[in-house]
Design a protein around this motif. Structure first.
Motif, short mmCIF file in Angstrom:
data_model
loop_
_atom_site.label_atom_id
_atom_site.label_comp_id
_atom_site.label_asym_id
_atom_site.label_seq_id
_atom_site.Cartn_x
_atom_site.Cartn_y
_atom_site.Cartn_z
N LEU A 540 0.44 -1.57 -0.39
CA LEU A 540 0.52 -0.03 -0.12
C LEU A 540 0.82 1.31 0.11
N ARG A 541 1.79 1.28 0.73
CA ARG A 541 3.09 2.49 0.74
C ARG A 541 3.62 2.49 -0.93
N ASP A 542 3.66 1.62 -1.35
CA ASP A 542 4.76 1.83 -2.59
C ASP A 542 3.61 2.41 -3.34
N TRP A 543 1.98 1.69 -3.87
CA TRP A 543 1.14 1.61 -4.64
C TRP A 543 0.50 3.82 -4.24
N LEU A 544 0.25 3.77 -3.09
CA LEU A 544 -0.13 5.35 -3.19
C LEU A 544 1.41 6.24 -3.20
N SER A 545 2.82 5.84 -2.98
CA SER A 545 3.52 6.58 -3.41
C SER A 545 3.23 7.11 -5.50
N ASN A 546 3.01 5.93 -6.17
CA ASN A 546 3.12 6.06 -6.89
C ASN A 546 1.47 6.61 -7.32
N TYR A 547 0.77 6.54 -6.49
CA TYR A 547 -1.00 7.18 -6.92
C TYR A 547 -1.02 9.00 -6.40
N ARG A 548 0.03 8.97 -6.31
CA ARG A 548 -0.16 10.16 -5.35
C ARG A 548 1.02 11.04 -6.16
N LEU A 549 1.26 10.43 -7.50
CA LEU A 549 2.32 11.62 -8.31
C LEU A 549 1.40 12.32 -9.24
N ASN A 550 2.64 12.70 -10.31
CA ASN A 550 1.44 13.85 -11.72
C ASN A 550 0.88 12.36 -12.12
N ASP A 551 -0.40 12.47 -12.69
CA ASP A 551 -1.01 11.45 -13.38
C ASP A 551 -0.16 11.57 -15.13
N VAL A 552 0.19 10.78 -15.98
CA VAL A 552 0.68 10.66 -17.29
C VAL A 552 -0.28 9.84 -18.26
N ASP A 553 -0.38 10.90 -19.04
CA ASP A 553 -1.27 10.07 -20.10
C ASP A 553 -0.78 9.34 -21.51
N SER A 554 -1.28 8.65 -22.33
CA SER A 554 -0.31 8.11 -23.78
C SER A 554 0.16 9.53 -24.66
N PHE A 555 -0.96 10.99 -24.31
CA PHE A 555 -0.06 12.31 -24.84
C PHE A 555 1.23 13.00 -23.87
N SER A 556 1.28 12.69 -22.82
CA SER A 556 2.58 13.49 -22.21
C SER A 556 3.17 13.35 -22.94
N LEU A 557 4.03 12.68 -23.61
CA LEU A 557 5.41 12.52 -24.58
C LEU A 557 5.54 13.32 -25.22
N PHE A 558 3.74 13.25 -26.28
CA PHE A 558 3.80 14.61 -27.55
C PHE A 558 3.98 15.30 -26.70
N ASN A 559 3.79 16.06 -25.95
CA ASN A 559 3.78 17.51 -24.82
C ASN A 559 5.20 18.26 -25.56
N GLU A 560 6.18 17.02 -24.83
CA GLU A 560 7.74 17.56 -24.92
C GLU A 560 8.03 17.48 -26.08
N PHE A 561 7.45 16.77 -27.03
CA PHE A 561 8.04 16.46 -28.34
C PHE A 561 7.60 18.45 -28.88
N VAL A 617 5.99 10.85 -36.72
CA VAL A 617 5.03 11.92 -37.70
C VAL A 617 6.04 13.08 -37.76
N TRP A 618 7.27 12.54 -36.53
CA TRP A 618 7.82 13.97 -35.62
C TRP A 618 8.63 14.20 -36.81
N ILE A 619 9.40 13.52 -37.87
CA ILE A 619 10.32 13.22 -38.90
C ILE A 619 9.49 14.08 -39.92
N ASP A 620 8.99 14.29 -40.53
CA ASP A 620 8.05 14.57 -41.41
C ASP A 620 7.44 16.27 -41.36
N VAL A 621 7.10 16.29 -40.56
CA VAL A 621 6.96 17.70 -39.66
C VAL A 621 8.19 18.32 -39.91
N LEU A 622 9.28 17.85 -38.75
CA LEU A 622 10.63 18.57 -38.93
C LEU A 622 11.62 19.28 -40.96
N GLU A 623 11.09 17.77 -40.96
CA GLU A 623 11.76 18.48 -43.07
C GLU A 623 10.52 19.39 -43.26
N ALA A 624 9.24 18.91 -42.81
CA ALA A 624 8.83 20.48 -44.00
C ALA A 624 9.00 21.55 -42.66
#
Length: 782
Positions: A540-561, A617-624
């Motif tokens: 529970l300590r481990d799960w709570l520790s992860n639960y209380r971290l900030n949420d991420v989703d499928s597009f979290s890395l997209f925001n950085e890119f 698709v980012w490589i196509d965007v960079l070429e454009a």
């Protein structure tokens, strides 16, 4: 509901708690651990008392569906939260390994007998997202309905600590990145992002240095330039810049403005812009080589996303039927119309920004503060940049919502197709949001405002802005500097402080659980039951520790890119107006790499490891962007800057025109250039007399004047455009065409000259494929 399950602790966990040392000494005697080192996934829901009966029923139904697939579920209740630890049986991963082995486009190393936890997480994540209940809702639907509060995969304490020591810390800013370790923990997708970001940062060093040299070149001739001396020593009376309270002013008042302009609008700017256009191509070509080395080492060169998805579908359900490819001309037309309307709305906001600047200049000029009244145009320009930044913040949220809705209309076949479609739409919207105002400043500001006696007005009332005699490039420089510095600084501050502060607030309860959990595995056999309860507390300590971290989703890395690609656009597209952009980008990226690493390792939940062999698709965007950079820089130099007018004056109208030397008169070849760019408006003209009042034609020293000058190539009699204007216009367009063709040819030569993959990588792939074919032939003959 599933029964609470107990499991033995991992050695990594005991090392983290200090019970077992890594060197093997002072170890507590424990039975062998045959279960996986960590849970594959965790679901979190509200307890029964706080849920509606229907939601609770769906929660139980979903858990039962997981159990039917032989997934082991461990339930632990903590106050108002229910945690479900998910573990998949080894049979699922054995199927996955076998299907990879027989696949044509996915490779699996024959010596890899253990499925790594990152792969386990990816497979379980797919199964969870593709397990519907009887009513047809999947996990995503249940999350929207608040049946489950959260879902996440757990951080591995030992690997997390290793990454923190070698990568996710500020003192490692000037060190290399452990890309393979990042790949093993976060998957290939995250690893390739950091690989690309590191490579981009490394290759920014040459343009950063050259841009600094161009800036220093302008600084070296700061006081010796004849153009600066002509402006600073001139007694020319200039026409009022606004109506009513604005009066005539002296050209020498813009001395500082002219000096700033020379810092980036000089002869070195042309060569730097050409260099940056070629650099963008070389960057992409060398990135392809750099990437090829790593994906070959990771054995994902021939990996195919669609085939991987098919394998996961079979692993999840042997009797599955893949979602068919579909195309609808009606839906495509609707999406195209919506995208066009959205772009027009963003361009409309640019027009609103123009109106804001015009009105702000009038209000500042009519204000009671003398300083602001005397610098109303500069103040309006800076306020416009700040207002543009606020528009960017608001429109970023709007653009995301619209892009997601358009993806839903398209009904794409897979998540990969949705991600690609979303990326293209979101970047397009963001690009117009960021750059529409800059394109106006670069190519329209001061060119459509008219002339004395015939000014263009908004609603017949407010005059459009005009440029200072020093040129409009300084306006573009200030706009870019404010937006780029604000965006990078404020974004980085909020990106780090918000998750850190959130974690700090939630730390107290986790620390209490850690103290209780420290004695979890120090009990003897007589206290086995009590020890088991404490083990649940540790989980529970481990799960709570992860639960209380900030949420991420499928597009979290997209925001950085997206953030980095927008920065790449600033660095390349208008670099002729802002030679220091590569230097600012370099400094920002050195910080950004560690900031993202710290955030991802310690402040956020673990991203689901995703497999890939490219940045998509980012490589196509960079070429454009690279192609657009050639066009934009050619237009900035040819149309916006004074490079061409100065060139024409030097060889056609100046003291050195037609090869005539100016040595006998000790004149510089550019002497008289500023005066040559000005036209005169006479007060005895009826239109001019109606335009300006008598009070406006009074100089700061109190002298009434009957004429004033303005920047344009017009006749002093009838205000028609002079032959010099048409000659300069022809040379401008000739330069733009020549510049773009030369640079494009250089780009093609650079792309051809640099192979897309090192020869060692190609040979390794060749021999690896030959070896596999030989093994298959031996198996066939046997």
């Amino acid at each position: 509901m599933p029964a609470v399950h107990r499991r033995q602790p991992s050695i990594e966990f005991l090392e983290f708690m200090g019970v077992v040392r890594e060197n093997g000494s002072d170890q507590t005697s424990l039975p062998p651990v045959h279960t996986p080192l960590s849970y594959d996934y965790v679901l979190v829901a509200k307890t029964i008392d706080n849920q509606e009966r229907q939601a609770y029923k769906k929660q139980c139904e979903y858990i039962e569906e997981l159990k039917k697939k032989n997934l082991k579920v461990t339930k632990i209740i903590d106050d108002d939260l229910v945690f479900y630890g998910i573990q998949a049986p080894k049979e699922i991963f054995e199927k996955y390994r076998y299907l990879l082995k027989v696949s044509d486009a996915c490779n699996w190393s024959s010596d890899q007998n253990i499925v790594p936890l990152s792969t386990r997480i990816r497979i379980v994540h797919f199964i969870l997202n593709h397990t519907p209940i009887l009513s047809g809702e999947g996990l995503r639907d249940l999350m929207k309905m608040r049946v489950f509060e959260a879902r996440f995969c757990l951080h591995e304490k030992k690997k997390q600590r290793e990454l923190k020591e070698s990568w996710a810390r500020w003192t490692a800013c000037l060190q290399g990145q452990p890309i393979t370790a990042v790949r093993n923990y976060f998957g290939e997708k995250v690893a390739l992002y950091y690989l690309w970001l590191g490579w981009y940062t490394y290759l920014l060093i040459p343009p950063a240095l050259i841009g600094l040299v161009v800036f220093l070149y302008g600084l070296a001739f700061f006081n010796d330039s004849p153009l600066i001396k002509e402006v600073c020593e001139a007694d020319t009376v200039m026409c009022p810049l606004c109506d009513k309270r604005c009066k005539v002013w002296l050209l020498s008042d813009t001395c500082t403005y002219a000096k700033v302009t020379l810092l980036f609008d000089n002869n070195g700017t042309v060569l730097f812009a050409m260099f940056m256009a070629i650099w963008a191509t070389l960057f992409l070509e060398f990135w392809k080589r750099h990437r090829a080395s790593f994906v070959c080492e990771w054995k994902v060169s021939d990996w195919c996303e669609e085939e991987e998805e098919l394998i996961l579908e079979i692993v999840n359900n042997v009797n599955c039927e893949p979602k068919k490819y579909k195309h609808s001309y009606l839906r495509s037309t609707l999406v195209l119309i919506c995208v066009t309307v959205m772009i027009l709305v963003i361009i409309g906001l640019t027009h609103a920004l123009v109106v804001f600047r015009v009105i702000a200049a009038v209000l500042l000029a009519e204000g009671s503060w003398e300083f602001l009244s005397n610098h109303s145009n500069s103040g309006a320009m800076m306020l416009g940049a700040l207002f543009h930044y606020l528009i960017i913040i608001v429109m970023t949220r709007v653009n995301r919502i619209v892009a997601m809705k358009l993806c839903e209309i398209e009904e794409t076949r897979s998540f990969a197709a949705t991600e690609k479609s979303f990326t293209v739409k979101m970047f397009t919207f963001q690009f117009f949001t960021y750059f529409s105002s800059l394109f106006y400043v670069a190519f329209f500001l001061g060119r459509i405002n008219g002339h004395p006696g015939g000014y263009v007005r908004i609603a017949g009332k407010w005059r459009l802005e005009e440029c200072h005699p020093s040129g409009c490039l300084t306006d573009l420089f200030v706009q870019m500097a404010i937006i780029m510095v604000l965006k990078q600084t404020i974004s980085n501050v909020f990106e780090f402080t918000v998750p850190w502060f959130s974690r700090w607030l939630k730390r107290r309860r986790t620390q209490k659980l850690q103290r209780k959990c420290a004695h979890c595995y120090l009990k003897d056999d007589s206290e086995a039951k009590h020890g088991a309860e404490l083990c649940d507390t540790c989980k529970l300590r481990d799960w709570l520790s992860n639960y209380r971290l900030n949420d991420v989703d499928s597009f979290s890395l997209f925001n950085e890119f997206l953030e980095m690609v927008i920065q790449f656009s600033f660095t390349t597209i208008f670099v002729a107006a802002f030679p220091l952009a590569p230097l600012l980008a370099l400094i920002n990226n050195v910080i950004e790499i560690r900031l993202d690493a710290i955030k991802m390792v310690t402040l956020e939940r673990r991203l689901v490891p995703k497999k890939t062999n490219d940045i998509g698709v980012w490589i196509d965007v960079l070429e454009a962007i690279g192609v657009l950079a050639v066009i934009a820089n050619g237009l900035v130099i040819g149309v916006s800057s004074d490079f061409i007018p100065r060139l024409v004056y030097r060889f056609r109208y100046g003291p050195c025109a037609n090869g005539t030397a100016a040595d006998f008169t000790n004149l510089d070849c550019m002497a008289g250039y500023i005066n040559n760019t000005l036209s005169i408006a006479q007060m005895d003209d009826r239109n001019i007399h109606n335009e300006f009042s008598v009070d406006q034609m009074t100089t700061p020293s109190g002298v009434n004047v009957s004429y004033c000058s303005y920047k344009d190539y017009r006749s002093n009699e009838d205000y028609s455009l002079t032959p010099q204007f048409w000659l300069i216009l022809a040379v401008r367009f000739a330069f733009v065409i020549l510049f773009e063709h030369v640079v494009v040819i250089c780009k093609f030569i650079a792309a051809w000259f640099v192979p897309s993959a090192p020869m060692g990588v190609k040979n390794e792939k060749l021999f690896d494929k030959l070896q596999r074919l030989k093994e298959e032939l031996r198996s066939f003959e046997a």
